[in-house]
Each structure stands twice: as structure tokens, then as C-alpha cells.
Design a protein around this motif. Structure first.
Motif, PDB file in Angstrom:
ATOM      1  N   ASP A 459       0.646  -1.216  -0.019  1.00 27.35           N
ATOM      2  CA  ASP A 459       0.198   0.095  -0.020  1.00 27.35           C
ATOM      3  C   ASP A 459       0.977   1.198  -0.058  1.00 27.35           C
ATOM      4  O   ASP A 459       0.568   2.420  -0.705  1.00 27.35           O
ATOM      5  N   ALA A 460       1.892   1.211   0.831  1.00 25.67           N
ATOM      6  CA  ALA A 460       2.753   2.302   0.923  1.00 25.67           C
ATOM      7  C   ALA A 460       3.622   2.588  -0.312  1.00 25.67           C
ATOM      8  O   ALA A 460       3.826   3.841  -0.983  1.00 25.67           O
ATOM      9  N   ALA A 461       3.828   1.566  -0.995  1.00 23.20           N
ATOM     10  CA  ALA A 461       4.672   1.820  -2.494  1.00 23.20           C
ATOM     11  C   ALA A 461       3.484   2.182  -3.702  1.00 23.20           C
ATOM     12  O   ALA A 461       4.111   3.073  -4.113  1.00 23.20           O
ATOM     13  N   VAL A 462       2.353   1.788  -3.356  1.00 22.77           N
ATOM     14  CA  VAL A 462       1.488   2.350  -4.643  1.00 22.77           C
ATOM     15  C   VAL A 462       1.161   3.910  -4.177  1.00 22.77           C
ATOM     16  O   VAL A 462       1.008   4.678  -5.353  1.00 22.77           O
ATOM     17  N   THR A 463       1.071   4.234  -2.946  1.00 26.58           N
ATOM     18  CA  THR A 463       0.808   5.526  -2.584  1.00 26.58           C
ATOM     19  C   THR A 463       1.834   6.469  -2.890  1.00 26.58           C
ATOM     20  O   THR A 463       1.717   7.579  -3.700  1.00 26.58           O
ATOM     21  N   CYS A 464       3.295   6.187  -2.698  1.00 27.00           N
ATOM     22  CA  CYS A 464       4.232   7.140  -2.983  1.00 27.00           C
ATOM     23  C   CYS A 464       4.953   6.845  -4.398  1.00 27.00           C
ATOM     24  O   CYS A 464       5.479   7.840  -4.763  1.00 27.00           O
ATOM     25  N   ILE A 465       4.818   5.638  -5.207  1.00 25.35           N
ATOM     26  CA  ILE A 465       5.451   5.597  -6.362  1.00 25.35           C
ATOM     27  C   ILE A 465       4.466   5.805  -7.617  1.00 25.35           C
ATOM     28  O   ILE A 465       4.807   6.547  -8.496  1.00 25.35           O
ATOM     29  N   GLU A 466       3.194   5.029  -7.638  1.00 26.10           N
ATOM     30  CA  GLU A 466       2.568   4.909  -8.665  1.00 26.10           C
ATOM     31  C   GLU A 466       1.770   6.467  -8.902  1.00 26.10           C
ATOM     32  O   GLU A 466       1.533   6.601 -10.331  1.00 26.10           O
ATOM     33  N   LYS A 467       1.354   6.985  -7.877  1.00 25.01           N
ATOM     34  CA  LYS A 467       0.802   8.178  -8.103  1.00 25.01           C
ATOM     35  C   LYS A 467      -0.560   8.043  -8.997  1.00 25.01           C
ATOM     36  O   LYS A 467      -1.433   7.257  -8.787  1.00 25.01           O
ATOM     37  N   ASP A 468      -0.561   8.446 -10.346  1.00 25.84           N
ATOM     38  CA  ASP A 468      -1.903   8.330 -11.102  1.00 25.84           C
ATOM     39  C   ASP A 468      -1.505   7.843 -12.373  1.00 25.84           C
ATOM     40  O   ASP A 468      -2.592   7.791 -13.407  1.00 25.84           O
ATOM     41  N   VAL A 469      -0.373   7.477 -12.537  1.00 26.62           N
ATOM     42  CA  VAL A 469      -0.036   6.897 -13.957  1.00 26.62           C
ATOM     43  C   VAL A 469       0.699   5.522 -13.876  1.00 26.62           C
ATOM     44  O   VAL A 469       1.433   5.559 -13.018  1.00 26.62           O
ATOM     45  N   VAL A 470       0.397   4.726 -14.687  1.00 22.33           N
ATOM     46  CA  VAL A 470       0.936   3.554 -14.985  1.00 22.33           C
ATOM     47  C   VAL A 470       1.697   3.506 -16.455  1.00 22.33           C
ATOM     48  O   VAL A 470       1.105   3.309 -17.516  1.00 22.33           O
ATOM     49  N   GLY A 472       3.944   1.562 -17.939  1.00 21.34           N
ATOM     50  CA  GLY A 472       4.115   0.245 -18.394  1.00 21.34           C
ATOM     51  C   GLY A 472       3.235  -0.869 -18.340  1.00 21.34           C
ATOM     52  O   GLY A 472       1.934  -0.507 -18.074  1.00 21.34           O
ATOM     53  N   ARG A 473       3.562  -2.076 -18.475  1.00 21.79           N
ATOM     54  CA  ARG A 473       2.547  -3.275 -18.594  1.00 21.79           C
ATOM     55  C   ARG A 473       2.010  -3.501 -17.143  1.00 21.79           C
ATOM     56  O   ARG A 473       0.834  -3.917 -16.844  1.00 21.79           O
ATOM     57  N   ARG A 474       2.994  -3.353 -16.105  1.00 25.41           N
ATOM     58  CA  ARG A 474       2.865  -3.591 -14.639  1.00 25.41           C
ATOM     59  C   ARG A 474       2.651  -2.397 -13.824  1.00 25.41           C
ATOM     60  O   ARG A 474       3.390  -1.454 -13.867  1.00 25.41           O
ATOM     61  N   ASP A 475       1.678  -2.550 -12.884  1.00 22.55           N
ATOM     62  CA  ASP A 475       1.555  -1.423 -11.866  1.00 22.55           C
ATOM     63  C   ASP A 475       2.400  -1.849 -10.604  1.00 22.55           C
ATOM     64  O   ASP A 475       2.896  -2.818 -10.606  1.00 22.55           O
ATOM     65  N   ILE A 476       2.428  -0.863  -9.961  1.00 22.84           N
ATOM     66  CA  ILE A 476       3.218  -0.876  -8.426  1.00 22.84           C
ATOM     67  C   ILE A 476       2.847  -2.190  -7.739  1.00 22.84           C
ATOM     68  O   ILE A 476       3.731  -3.042  -6.984  1.00 22.84           O
ATOM     69  N   ARG A 477       1.726  -2.458  -7.641  1.00 23.46           N
ATOM     70  CA  ARG A 477       1.103  -3.694  -6.789  1.00 23.46           C
ATOM     71  C   ARG A 477       1.677  -4.926  -7.211  1.00 23.46           C
ATOM     72  O   ARG A 477       2.120  -5.736  -6.566  1.00 23.46           O
ATOM     73  N   ARG A 478       1.462  -5.078  -8.739  1.00 25.23           N
ATOM     74  CA  ARG A 478       1.928  -6.127  -9.257  1.00 25.23           C
ATOM     75  C   ARG A 478       3.730  -6.286  -9.015  1.00 25.23           C
ATOM     76  O   ARG A 478       4.142  -7.406  -8.963  1.00 25.23           O
ATOM     77  N   LEU A 479       4.422  -5.228  -9.266  1.00 20.82           N
ATOM     78  CA  LEU A 479       5.975  -5.141  -8.937  1.00 20.82           C
ATOM     79  C   LEU A 479       6.153  -5.595  -7.499  1.00 20.82           C
ATOM     80  O   LEU A 479       7.226  -6.354  -7.020  1.00 20.82           O
ATOM     81  N   CYS A 480       5.215  -5.218  -6.579  1.00 22.77           N
ATOM     82  CA  CYS A 480       5.522  -5.771  -5.117  1.00 22.77           C
ATOM     83  C   CYS A 480       5.266  -7.040  -5.010  1.00 22.77           C
ATOM     84  O   CYS A 480       5.921  -7.872  -4.349  1.00 22.77           O
TER      85      CYS A 480
END
Length: 934
Positions: A459-470, A472-480
Motif C-alpha cells: 500500500d505504501a509503495a502504491v501511494t508513493c510511487i504509482e501516483k496516477d500513471v502506470v 508500463g505493463r505492470r502497476d506497482i502492486r504487481r511489482l510488489c
């Protein structure tokens, strides 16, 4: 008089819970009954001489507890909650890389509804599961017996209601890794230790107050972590308590209750039978089941009961095939409704717990993907029991243990997620890593957690890194999820494959590829330079027909009737489609056998059509060198064509039979008997259905055009085989279409038969263009003429002429609204015939713009003759007597024979009398002849 206090090791806990219910609940009796009943279930389960070991599916805590108990107790018999007919497969697990799934598959059903076919049951197995630890211990420890006691796969479907739709597993999730999530297909999953509230309100309550988003996260926070280091007694009591809670708080669905209780009766019946026949001491046994079933209330529960044995119904006649298929973490999550990444997190937790505790897990000797382990002595015997003690009270009352923050672990996660994010297009930096670190600690504190969990970190990674744009193919939750373990995909080893799969790998070995890899590999085949690769090419084309499209995909080269490419290029991904290849092995021993069976099944099924049978004939010719099979399929195509009552498949039938006739005319000395029978049967069949098809609103113009195409293009061959052309002429004469497109087709058919000259057809079409009421429907007439190009290709110049005349004569207010309808009509009803018109127009019109000014249309010489000048006014008698032949013929037809004279000669008395008696008719004729043409 006060009731006596309940006795037993849990008396104090029972009384404490009852007092709490009275103090805090509005309905104290109901709540007290539930709480006291839960304690009673724990007491009852622990009192059974046969030790019950409750587990949760893919739970690291259950697996750790199982390892500890197996090393301590050393049981001689392990009863496992798994379909009993899957037991012969368990030994093949040593040839696989986990996770894999044990599968039972059936395509030909006997005793089950046919619409359920095919049936598939899978039981996924991972290393971080208690059942795998029990299996590995039993199979690799001498003198230990493993007995599967759950219902058979046949009973899984026997106990389903017959009126329900096809039983499928949960739909696989779509996304980046949808292929891995769909490894189980639509199989029904058999889950050991299903622990999830069946009461939706209870689950929502737990998630809300636990400050988590998904059940997997709640279970990890409040059960997995507290029980990871718990002793055996505490583990058993807590798991039975949870199973009892979920059992008591679930919707009252009779069907679900009966099925669960029947499973429990089935398992206890099988265990009693084995204890009776083997004579083993129950204290030397271990019963591994879900915590839900450990709190069972059936009368057959336990060993000290007088309840009658449960009567097990016999299996149906369905033939089941068994094997191992690859599985993955995402496939398990999709099938059991777990949170994405939860199984990967469980695997990481299992690895970390083993390192921290120093335990050595059980692994099958030779297990792929694992390191060999040192054998331990099998001695030890049963640890003497000291009686049941209450561990629940202390566990429930104790506060959570203060777990210090593992800064090194969390820091490593933060650095690695930033690195992964940058590789996937995110503009992440060291500042983001620091932000993730601090946010994860903050979230854990807000959620009353001693230290951040992987879910807090994600949850912290999604909040701090992803912001509002993806990007590539993978979002931050998938990278986690990838960072915390990734989607591990299992593989079935060569030795555990069915004979067909092994045969495929052996026959493709000359390609020099590692077919067990999950990557896509390119195979280049030069059949001219190396003829030894021809069998590989044949096999690849058959696999192309039988397997999913991405398993083997031709890049260069083709195989059609009468043609084989000299050079071919293929993308091969059999390792990624191992499940499909294994299930193919359930249908036969060789690929050729399976293909032959499928072709026969395709033409014998209830939905078989003549077009489908012709397609099967083509496949048999292209892929199998079996004239006997081709003749059999062709004879079936004749039967299906004669039995069809609709002409929906006429275009496909025409296209395929033309191709087959062309193939035989170039490769064989004579047509096969089934081809001749198909042509004669089709000629008679379509002649019979033609009048009905012309007037049927459900039959499209494309289908009628295909029928005429069959009749006219096959006419010569059909007449040489004994058909009668009169049948076709009668069919055309009896056809009376009403829609414009079919009217045009009917005119074209009459023209082909010589009943409608081209001049008269041209005159009719010019009359349509001259009628303002018909002009809006003229595109439909053109559509019919375009469809007529197939049965009557000689009409192509006329259709070009007709369209050119329409464009030249129609004014813009009519032509412009008319063009979109014309374009959409041609696109819908004749896209493959429009190129014929384009080629004909290119041949007809001049090739340069200057030549267009002096160009004269070829049809100008055959334009309709202008109308004769209007006859001037005068006595009608003069007109009639100027043409005595026509008048004599009409008079004879009317029964008034006589000789006519010119108007300057004496008038015939009978004609004069006739004109005198009918003056109105004479006046109307004069008005018609003297009318102004404009």
C-alpha cells in the motif's frame, strides 16, 4: 438450585465466555450458545483417540505445525482429506517442480449430464502447505502409509444438483499474467482446509475492524503470524475454534450443509474401514483435514460411536483420466478467490520462518527445483500424551508479542521496489524509497500492527510511487508481488507426463529446442535441405489443430490442399502450454489417434453440419494420410447435407466442396464416390429448397446466392452423374421472391437458364431506375446482382453497366443519400465479390483521364430502341385495319373470326357493331395513343 459447573479442561473458558455473553449481548442466550458450543467443539475434537490435525490451505503456519508434529509423533498412518482416487498420482510429485495440481479429467460422460462435459477436478499443491509436508513424509519414510479418505472425483459431481449449469471453477483473472492465472482452466478445485467465513456480514465485520482490505490479509495478520511459533496444543485448539466459529456462523443453505456433512461421513467411514482391516492403533495415526471439518457434528464423527456406517454410492460409468498439470501462485489465487499475491507472500513467509526456526521441511527425494536433503532416522515413536490442557484461554487473553521493526528487511524492500519501478518506466528515486519506508511504518501504526506487513509495504509503495500513471505493463502492486516472491509457476517432469506428451517431446527432439522451457522458441525447418524434419513439420501442423493458438504458431509456411511449403518457421511454446498438452494425452496415446477421434466426434455430434463435415474432410486430407478416414467423413457429409432443413451453411458448403473438387481433379484420376454422391445429393437438395428459400424472410440473399452457385457451377457434373435439369428449371419457375435482392437473383437465374434475355433484363433495370418509388431500394437490387456474380459470372459487365447508368442518370438529391446504403449493402452481402466488379470496371473504363472524354460506353450500341412516335389522332378503325394480322389474331382469341378491310374499303359489319357496342374502350385507346409522352 444452581446448575453444576461444566467439567473438563475448558470449563473455566466456557464459563468466562458465557458470562461475557450475558454482560455484553442483547440476546445472551443465543450468543452464549454459540460461544459455549465453540468450546464444546474443541473439547470434542481433542477427545478423539485418532489425532485430528486441522489445517488451512496453503498456510505457512499449518505447514510449520505439521513439520513439528511429524518429527515429534512419527505417525505410521496418515489419513489425508483428498479425493481417494488421486492417490496413485502422488508418487509422481517427485518428478515435478512445485506448484503443480493433481487432476482428474473426463470428456466422455456416463451418468452425468452431457452438457457438463468436459469435467475436470484439480487439487493444487505447494511446498508451503501442510498436505505436501504430510505427503512427502509418508512417501519417503519407510513403514508409513498414506491413505486418501475424501470422496472420489466422481462423487464430487454426483452430489451436485442435476439442474444446475456446468460446474466450473472460479474464472481466472484477466491482466498481465492472465495466462498463468488460467492454468487450471475451468476445473473444479478441491481445497484442503477451506477456512473462510461463509457469512458475508461476518467477513465484512472482521475486515472492517481489522483495518484490512481482503480476507487473505486478515488471516495473515490475526492467525498466521500469532500461530507461526505456537506449540502443537495451542495450534490445534485455535484452529478447531476458528473452524467451529465459521461453521456455526454461516448461511443456512441446506444443499451446502448436506454436502459438507456427507463429505465428513464419507471420510470417517473410510478411516474406520482402514482401521478395521489394517489393525493399526489409532494413536499411531494422524487425520489431516480442514479446520472446518475438524468441528464436525455428524453422528459418524470419532471412533467411539454406535452410528451406522455411511452408505457410499457406487461410481458412475464415467471414465476418468488422471495426471499432473502445472500450477502457479496466480492460478491458485484466482481459483480460490484469494487476494493477488497472497500465495507468493505465503511462500516468502514460509521460507523466512524456516530460516528463523531452523526447521528442515520434508521434501520428496529427487524433487525438482529443490536441493537434496540429508535423511533423518525414522525412529522416535509416538510421544506420550499428558492429557488435554487449556491453551485457548492464555492464547486469547495474551496481548500481541512486541515484534521489533526489522529495518533491514523493510529497507531492502524499499530499495528493491524503486529499482523495479525504474526498470518498468516509473520516475522513482531515492526519495521515493525513503517515502515508502516511512509510509509503511505509518500505515502499520494506524492499523495497530507492531511492524509493517507485506500488505502495508505494498500500500505504501502504491501511494508513493504509482501516483496516477502506470507507464508500463505492470502497476506497482504487481511489482510488489514480484518482489515478494513472484508468481512461481510449476512444471511437470518428463517422467510424470502421459505417453502422448512424452511422444510429442521425443518426436520434436530433432528441432534442437528445449521444449520444457516456458519461453517462446523459434524453430526453422528447411525441408528441402533436411528431409528428416518432415515428420516434425507434420506433427507441428497437427498440434496447431489440437492445441491453443499460442502453443505452436506458424510464422512462415502453410499447408493447404495439394500444397506443402518447402521452408517453415514456427514459434513453439509447449512449456507454457503444458497443461493443454497433458490434457491432450488423456484422449489417446498418439496425436494421430486423438486427431482422428476429434474429427469423427465433430461429424457425429448433435451440432454437426455438412459444412463442418467438409471441413473435417479437409483436415483429414491435410493432416492425416488416411483415405479410409476421408471416405468415412465424406459419406457422413452426404448424410448431413441430405438431412439439413435450412440453408444457413450453403456459402461454406459451396466454398469447401469447390476446393475439394479442384484438389481431386488435380491429384486423382477420378473423383471419390462420396464426392459424386455429395454433388448429386446437393443438386437435388438445393433444387427442393430453392422456392422456399426465395420467399423465406430468415434466409439471406447470401445463402440463396450460394445455393444458385452450387446448382449452376455443379450443373455439368451433376447432369453427367444422372441428375435432371428439369428439376432446376421447375425450382426457378416455382420461385416467387418479393424482396429486391432476391428478385434480382431470380432474374439472374432466369437469364442463366435462357428464360430472360439480356435485352429484357436491361429494360427491366432501366424501368427500375425510371421509377422514383423504386430508386431508394435500388441498392438492394444491386446487392442481388452482385451475389449473382458467383452463380452467373457472365453478368459482371452488365452489373458495371447498371451501376454506371445509375450514377449517370440519377440526380444528386437522389444519388447522394443513396450511396451510403449502396456501400453498406455491398460490404455486408458481397465483400468478396466486389473485387470482380473492380476488375471488370478496370477492363471496361479507359485507363487515363484524357481518354475519358472521347470514350463511348460499350453498352451504348445495345441501348434500348427509342419509343416509336405517337400515332396521330384519328379514327381507331383506321389503326386497326392498318394492322390486320394482329387484329385477326386477337379476334380469333376472342372467338370473333372474320376478314378485315382497310378503312377506305367497306367496313366489316361485325367489327363496326363491336365498336359501336363499346365506345368507352375505343375512346380510352384513342386517349392513350394521343397522350403526351412528357
Amino acid at each position: 438450585m444452581t446448575a453444576p459447573a461444566p467439567a473438563g479442561p475448558f470449563a473455566a473458558l466456557r464459563q468466562q465466555l458465557t458470562d461475557a455473553a450475558v454482560a455484553f449481548a442483547e440476546s445472551a442466550d443465543a450468543l452464549a450458545g454459540i460461544l459455549a458450543g465453540m468450546v464444546d467443539d474443541v473439547d470434542r475434537a481433542l477427545a478423539v483417540p485418532l489425532e485430528i490435525f486441522p489445517v488451512c490451505h496453503h498456510s505457512p503456519a499449518s505447514a510449520l505445525a505439521m513439520v513439528r508434529r511429524l518429527r515429534e509423533k512419527r505417525p505410521r498412518v496418515i489419513y489425508l482429506e483428498l479425493c481417494e482416487d488421486l492417490q496413485p498420482l502422488l508418487g509422481e510429485l517427485r518428478n515435478c517442480r512445485l506448484p503443480v495440481a493433481v487432476q482428474a479429467f473426463a470428456s466422455e460422460l456416463d451418468g452425468h449430464p452431457s452438457e457438463w462435459s468436459p469435467l475436470s477436478v484439480v487439487a493444487p499443491i505447494t511446498e508451503a502447505s501442510a498436505e505436501y509436508q504430510a505427503i512427502a513424509y509418508a512417501l519417503d519414510t519407510p513403514g508409513v502409509e498414506l491413505v486418501l479418505v475424501d470422496r472420489s472425483t466422481d462423487h464430487v459431481f454426483q452430489w451436485l444438483p442435476r439442474d444446475r449449469p456446468r460446474p466450473d471453477g472460479r474464472e481466472a483473472e484477466t491482466g498481465t499474467d492472465a495466462d498463468d492465472a488460467a492454468l487450471h482452466g475451468n476445473a473444479v478445485a478441491v481445497e484442503i482446509g477451506d477456512l473462510r467465513p461463509g457469512f458475508a456480514e461476518l467477513e465484512a465485520y472482521l475486515l472492517h475492524h481489522g483495518k484490512v482490505r481482503h480476507w487473505s490479509e486478515w488471516w495473515d495478520q490475526y492467525v498466521e503470524q500469532p500461530l507461526a511459533a505456537a506449540d502443537h496444543d495451542t495450534y490445534r485448539q485455535v484452529m478447531v475454534l476458528i473452524g467451529s466459529l465459521f461453521r456455526r456462523l454461516r448461511p443456512a443453505i441446506p444443499e451446502r450443509f448436506e454436502r459438507d456433512e456427507d463429505r465428513e461421513r464419507y471420510m470417517w467411514t473410510r478411516m474406520r474401514e482402514h482401521l478395521t482391516t489394517s489393525g493399526v492403533d489409532p494413536s499411531d495415526c494422524l487425520y489431516v483435514c480442514g479446520a472446518f471439518h475438524a468441528a464436525s457434528h455428524v453422528e459418524q464423527f470419532g471412533l467411539a460411536t454406535d452410528a451406522p456406517a455411511y452408505e457410499i454410492s457406487p461410481r458412475t460409468g464415467t471414465r476418468w483420466h488422471y495426471g499432473l498439470i502445472p500450477s502457479s501462485h496466480s492460478a491458485i489465487e484466482a481459483q480460490f478467490g484469494l487476494a493477488p499475491g497472497s500465495v507468493s507472500i505465503a511462500a516468502a513467509t514460509w521460507t523466512k520462518a524456516l530460516t528463523r526456526s531452523g526447521l528442515t521441511p520434508y521434501r520428496l527425494d529427487g524433487q525438482r527445483g529443490t536441493r537434496p536433503r540429508s535423511r533423518r532416522a525414522a525412529g522416535g515413536g509416538v510421544t506420550p500424551t499428558t492429557g488435554v490442557t487449556d491453551r485457548l484461554s492464555g492464547f486469547l487473553a495474551a496481548p500481541p508479542e512486541p515484534g521489533g521493526l526489522d529495518e533491514a528487511e523493510l529497507r531492502g524492500w524499499c530499495v528493491d521496489i524503486v529499482r523495479l519501478a525504474r526498470r518498468n518506466g516509473y520516475l522513482a528515486s531515492t526519495a521515493d524509497a525513503i517515502a515508502v519506508f516511512e509510509t509503511a511504518i505509518l500505515l502499520a501504526g494506524l492499523r495497530n500492527r507492531a511492524r509493517p506487513t507485506p500488505y502495508d509495504f505494498a500500500d505504501a509503495a502504491v501511494t508513493c510511487i504509482e501516483k496516477d500513471v502506470v507507464p508500463g505493463r505492470r502497476d506497482i502492486r504487481r511489482l510488489c508481488e514480484i518482489l515478494l516472491g513472484g508468481d512461481r509457476v510449476g512444471q511437470v517432469g518428463y517422467e510424470a507426463l502421459p505417453p502422448l506428451a512424452r511422444d510429442v517431446l521425443d518426436r520434436l527432439r530433432p528441432l534442437g529446442l528445449d521444449l520444457e522451457k516456458r519461453t517462446v522458441q523459434r524453430a526453422l525447418l528447411d525441408l528441402h535441405a533436411d528431409p528428416r524434419l518432415a515428420p516434425c513439420s507434420d506433427l507441428l501442423w497437427m498440434l496447431r489443430h489440437l492445441l491453443p493458438p499460442d502453443a505452436v504458431r506458424p510464422i512462415m509456411g502453410e499447408r493447404r490442399l495439394g500444397h506443402r511449403s518447402v521452408q517453415e518457421s514456427w514459434d513453439v511454446a509447449l512449456g507454457r502450454n503444458q497443461r493443454a498438452l497433458i490434457e491432450l494425452g488423456y484422449e489417446g496415446v498418439t496425436v494421430e489417434q486423438v486427431l482422428e477421434q476429434r474429427l469423427r466426434r465433430a461429424v457425429r455430434g448433435p451440432q454437426a453440419t455438412a459444412a463442418g463435415a467438409l471441413a473435417a474432410v479437409e483436415d483429414a486430407i491435410r493432416l492425416l494420410d488416411s483415405p479410409r478416414l476421408v471416405d468415412e467423413l465424406g459419406a457422413r457429409a452426404v448424410e448431413l447435407l441430405a438431412a439439413e432443413r435450412t440453408v444457413d451453411g450453403a456459402p461454406e458448403v459451396l466454398r469447401r466442396i469447390r476446393r475439394l473438387l479442384a484438389h481431386y481433379r488435380t491429384t486423382a484420376a477420378a473423383l471419390p464416390a462420396w464426392c459424386e454422391a455429395f454433388v448429386t445429393a446437393g443438386y437435388a437438395h438445393y433444387c427442393t429448397l430453392l422456392p422456399t428459400a426465395f420467399v423465406d424472410e430468415q434466409t439471406g440473399v447470401r445463402q440463396v446466392g450460394a445455393m444458385l452457385g452450387f446448382l449452376f457451377s455443379m450443373e455439368g457434373l451433376a447432369l453427367s452423374l444422372g441428375c435432371d435439369r428439369t428439376q432446376l428449371e421447375l425450382a426457378i419457375a416455382q420461385s416467387h421472391p418479393e424482396t429486391p435482392a432476391k428478385v434480382a437473383l431470380h432474374w439472374a437465374a432466369r437469364h442463366q437458364l435462357g428464360l430472360l434475355p439480356l435485352a429484357e433484363l436491361r429494360a427491366r433495370c432501366h424501368g427500375l431506375l425510371a421509377n422514383p418509388l423504386v430508386v431508394p431500394a435500388f441498392p438492394q437490387y444491386l446487392s442481388g446482382f452482385v451475389q449473382a456474380l458467383d452463380p452467373v459470372p457472365g453478368l459482371a459487365p452488365f452489373v458495371v453497366e447498371l451501376m454506371s447508368t445509375a450514377f449517370a442518370q440519377l440526380p444528386d438529391p437522389i444519388l447522394l443519400p443513396w450511396l451510403p446504403t449502396l456501400i453498406t449493402t455491398l460490404r455486408e452481402h458481397g465483400p468478396e465479390l466486389v473485387p470482380l466488379l473492380v476488375r471488370e470496371a478496370a477492363r471496361t473504363f479507359p485507363g487515363s483521364l484524357p481518354a475519358l472524354d472521347a470514350w463511348v460506353p460499350p453498352w451504348a450500341a445495345t441501348a434500348p430502341t427509342p419509343a416509336p412516335p405517337v400515332v396521330p389522332a384519328g379514327p381507331v378503325v383506321s389503326l386497326l385495319t392498318d394492322h390486320p394480322e394482329a387484329v385477326d389474331a386477337v379476334a380469333t382469341l376472342l372467338g370473333c373470326p372474320g376478314q378485315w378491310r382497310r378503312h377506305d374499303e367497306p367496313t366489316h359489319t361485325e367489327v363496326a357493331a363491336l365498336l359501336t357496342q363499346h365506345p368507352d374502350t375505343a375512346a380510352a385507346v384513342i386517349d392513350l395513343l394521343t397522350a403526351d409522352p412528357t
